[in-house]
Design a protein around this motif. Structure first.
Motif: not given
Length: 116
Positions: A63-82
């Motif tokens: 859940t913590i990792y998903a929250a961080i990845a969600s914040l990174l959606l702004v720079i597009f890498i978040g989608a791949l991380l999720l």
């Protein structure tokens, strides 16, 4: 954890891991499912207690990792991380349930151990 545990204790260990899949339907269900099962059954045996703590720690960490990845959606890498995190989560939950069924120890990788 030893390699010998009762059939019922193994069944509850499987359930505590798989209860995380409730998160596919209920927000934060991936934490609430294991938490509820563990709180209700934690006194039933050391094997189950260890699997319950492991499942809970893993799902809190995810859940913590998903929250961080969600914040990174702004720079597009978040989608791949999720996507990678989702696959990692599902595969490891299934692997943990299989190990619990076999009466074996399982430790999730890359987790914070909040509950010891």
């Amino acid at each position: 954890m030893s390699n010998h545990s009762g059939k019922e204790e193994r069944m509850w260990a499987i359930i505590v891991h798989l209860s995380a899949l409730i998160g596919l339907i209920v927000p934060l269900g991936n934490v609430l499912g294991p938490l509820i099962v563990w709180l209700v059954k934690r006194e039933e045996g050391a094997f189950f207690d260890a699997h319950g703590k492991e499942a809970l720690n893993f799902n809190i960490s995810v859940t913590i990792y998903a929250a961080i990845a969600s914040l990174l959606l702004v720079i597009f890498i978040g989608a791949l991380l999720l996507i990678a995190l989702f696959l990692f989560w599902v595969i490891l939950v299934i692997m943990a349930a299989v190990k619990a069924n076999e009466g074996k120890e399982f430790q999730y990788p890359l987790i914070f151990r909040f509950i010891k």
